[in-house]
Design a protein around this motif. Structure first.
Motif, short mmCIF file in Angstrom:
data_model
loop_
_atom_site.label_atom_id
_atom_site.label_comp_id
_atom_site.label_asym_id
_atom_site.label_seq_id
_atom_site.Cartn_x
_atom_site.Cartn_y
_atom_site.Cartn_z
N MET A 1 4.16 10.90 -17.30
CA MET A 1 4.85 10.10 -16.29
C MET A 1 4.15 8.75 -16.17
O MET A 1 2.92 8.70 -16.13
CB MET A 1 4.83 10.84 -14.94
N ALA A 2 4.92 7.69 -16.12
CA ALA A 2 4.32 6.36 -16.00
C ALA A 2 3.67 6.22 -14.63
O ALA A 2 4.17 6.76 -13.64
CB ALA A 2 5.40 5.29 -16.16
N PRO A 3 2.52 5.48 -14.57
CA PRO A 3 1.90 5.26 -13.25
C PRO A 3 2.83 4.44 -12.36
O PRO A 3 3.62 3.63 -12.85
CB PRO A 3 0.63 4.49 -13.59
N ALA A 4 2.73 4.70 -11.07
CA ALA A 4 3.56 3.95 -10.11
C ALA A 4 3.23 2.46 -10.22
O ALA A 4 2.08 2.09 -10.40
CB ALA A 4 3.29 4.46 -8.70
N ALA A 5 4.26 1.63 -10.11
CA ALA A 5 4.06 0.19 -10.15
C ALA A 5 3.25 -0.25 -8.94
O ALA A 5 3.38 0.32 -7.85
CB ALA A 5 5.40 -0.52 -10.16
N LEU A 6 2.37 -1.25 -9.17
CA LEU A 6 1.58 -1.76 -8.05
C LEU A 6 2.47 -2.53 -7.09
O LEU A 6 3.44 -3.18 -7.50
CB LEU A 6 0.48 -2.69 -8.57
N ALA A 7 2.11 -2.48 -5.82
CA ALA A 7 2.82 -3.27 -4.81
C ALA A 7 2.58 -4.75 -5.07
O ALA A 7 1.59 -5.13 -5.71
CB ALA A 7 2.30 -2.89 -3.43
N PRO A 8 3.47 -5.62 -4.59
CA PRO A 8 3.20 -7.06 -4.71
C PRO A 8 1.94 -7.42 -3.93
O PRO A 8 1.59 -6.76 -2.97
CB PRO A 8 4.43 -7.72 -4.06
N SER A 9 1.27 -8.52 -4.36
CA SER A 9 0.10 -8.99 -3.61
C SER A 9 0.54 -9.46 -2.23
O SER A 9 1.58 -10.11 -2.08
CB SER A 9 -0.56 -10.15 -4.34
N PRO A 10 -0.27 -9.17 -1.20
CA PRO A 10 0.02 -9.71 0.14
C PRO A 10 -0.35 -11.19 0.27
O PRO A 10 -0.05 -11.82 1.30
CB PRO A 10 -0.85 -8.85 1.06
N ILE A 11 -1.01 -11.76 -0.74
CA ILE A 11 -1.46 -13.16 -0.65
C ILE A 11 -0.31 -14.11 -0.96
O ILE A 11 0.43 -13.91 -1.92
CB ILE A 11 -2.64 -13.41 -1.62
N THR A 12 -0.18 -15.15 -0.12
CA THR A 12 0.84 -16.18 -0.32
C THR A 12 0.15 -17.52 -0.57
O THR A 12 -0.64 -17.97 0.27
CB THR A 12 1.71 -16.35 0.94
N PRO A 13 0.44 -18.17 -1.71
CA PRO A 13 -0.09 -19.53 -1.88
C PRO A 13 0.75 -20.53 -1.09
O PRO A 13 1.97 -20.36 -0.99
CB PRO A 13 0.04 -19.77 -3.39
N THR A 14 0.11 -21.54 -0.52
CA THR A 14 0.86 -22.58 0.20
C THR A 14 1.15 -23.77 -0.72
O THR A 14 1.62 -24.80 -0.25
CB THR A 14 0.09 -23.08 1.44
N VAL A 15 0.85 -23.63 -2.01
CA VAL A 15 1.14 -24.68 -2.99
C VAL A 15 2.15 -24.14 -3.99
O VAL A 15 2.33 -22.93 -4.11
CB VAL A 15 -0.14 -25.12 -3.75
N ASP A 16 2.79 -25.06 -4.72
CA ASP A 16 3.71 -24.71 -5.81
C ASP A 16 2.96 -25.00 -7.11
O ASP A 16 2.69 -26.16 -7.43
CB ASP A 16 4.97 -25.56 -5.69
N PHE A 17 2.61 -23.94 -7.86
CA PHE A 17 1.80 -24.12 -9.07
C PHE A 17 2.54 -24.89 -10.16
O PHE A 17 1.93 -25.36 -11.11
CB PHE A 17 1.34 -22.77 -9.61
#
Ligand code: CA
Length: 345
Positions: A1-17
């Motif tokens: 069985m494939a491992p469960a996908a990781l949750a999205p990061s809770p970190i939000t950048p305030t810049v547009d890369f």
């Protein structure tokens, strides 16, 4: 069985890369606590982008009590303009920001040692969340990764840039070319005591060109070592074709004086390290940068419980120079008290 996908990061950048120009902002990490129910850790960052081209990811204060990288990168963030960049530079002067604010190696929030926390977890501690964001969001953006370390409160180093022996020899050659471009007084083929969980390992496993440093220590920065950091960062960015300021790179111009060529050091085996087996008062017998021969006395440790006892002696296991030493005057059993680097001919 494939491992469960990781949750999205809770970190939000305030810049547009992906936006051109200079942006100063933050990585905002939600951190709910007694004094701020909906509070955040705000990790400062700067992105400078000018068109397509390679990306450099530059970090300091991965350990919060190491200052050369933080000074060099706060300075670069404040002075770098987009017209001098071809590609993108992402600058995070204080990577483990809670530790940096506290002036400590590890985070006061969770005691996390960021450089032993990779690849991190999006649902873990604050330190694990920072590691996860770098692993999954920032490292994939980068071609060149430079993480500027020093010894912190408990170690002191001769100033060197370093890379590791890697299984991919093309990648290894790219890393050592960047180390040479940094042009610190010393350049090291570095052996890690404990590579599991390191940012270095996470970057290298993604195939990035990775450079680290050890530029001094003792929980402070010196004018000499800060100048080496500022110059080295710009040298590597020029080497990568990202900084296009038309200035020559190389080892020139510390305080207007031409620096000597970088000396290459190696750490060929664990015999480089000397660990204390005694606790007490350390008597340094060799200073940083001095040559040593196998069998030479590096340090003595005096018992401090009473007078009249002989000190324990610690000797070099190979020929080289003293590349690192324990900084505080008192040591405990298990402390790394000396590192001998061998001089490449
Ligand atoms: Ca460090």
């Amino acid at each position: 069985m494939a491992p469960a996908a990781l949750a999205p990061s809770p970190i939000t950048p305030t810049v547009d890369f992906d936006r051109d120009g200079v942006q100063h902002g933050f990585l905002r990490l939600p951190y709910s606590r007694d004094d701020s129910a909906w509070g955040s850790v705000m990790i400062p960052l700067t992105v400078v982008r000018n068109g397509s081209g390679p990306t450099a990811l530059l970090t300091g204060a991965n350990h919060g009590d190491e200052y050369e990288g933080a000074v060099a990168l706060f300075d670069l963030a404040q002075t770098l303009t987009a017209d001098r960049v071809a590609g993108r530079v992402i600058i995070v002067p204080a990577m483990n920001y809670p530790a940096f604010q506290a002036g400590t190696r590890t985070s006061p929030i969770d005691k996390g040692n960021l450089n032993r926390s990779f690849p991190g977890r999006p649902d873990g501690t604050v330190t694990q969340k920072i590691a996860d964001y770098f692993t999954r969001e920032l490292l994939p953006l980068a071609d060149l990764v430079m993480d500027i370390h020093s010894g912190g409160r408990t170690l002191d180093f001769v100033p060197f840039a370093a890379a590791h022996i890697l299984p991919d020899k093309d990648q290894e050659a790219r890393c050592f070319a960047a180390v040479a471009a940094f042009a610190a007084p010393f350049s090291m083929r570095m052996l890690e005591i404990d590579a599991v969980g390191m940012y270095d390992t996470a970057a290298e496993e993604l195939g990035k060109t990775f450079v680290t440093t050890e530029l001094g220590g003792g929980g402070t920065g010196r004018a000499e070592t800060i100048a080496i950091a500022k110059r080295g960062v710009r040298n590597v960015l020029r080497h990568a074709g990202i900084l296009t300021d038309g200035q020559a790179g190389g080892s020139q111009s510390v305080g207007g004086q031409p620096a000597e060529a970088s000396r290459w050091l190696d750490m060929p085996s664990a015999d480089c390290f000397r660990f204390a087996e005694d606790s007490g008062l350390i008597e340094a017998c060799v200073d940083l940068g001095q040559p040593v021969r196998k069998g030479d006395l590096l340090a003595r440790i005096h018992p401090i419980g009473r007078t009249g006892l002989a000190p324990a002696e610690y000797r070099a296991a190979l020929d080289g120079i003293l590349a690192a030493r324990h900084f505080p005057g008192l040591v405990k059993a298990g402390d790394c008290i000396a590192v001998v680097g061998t001089v490449e001919s």
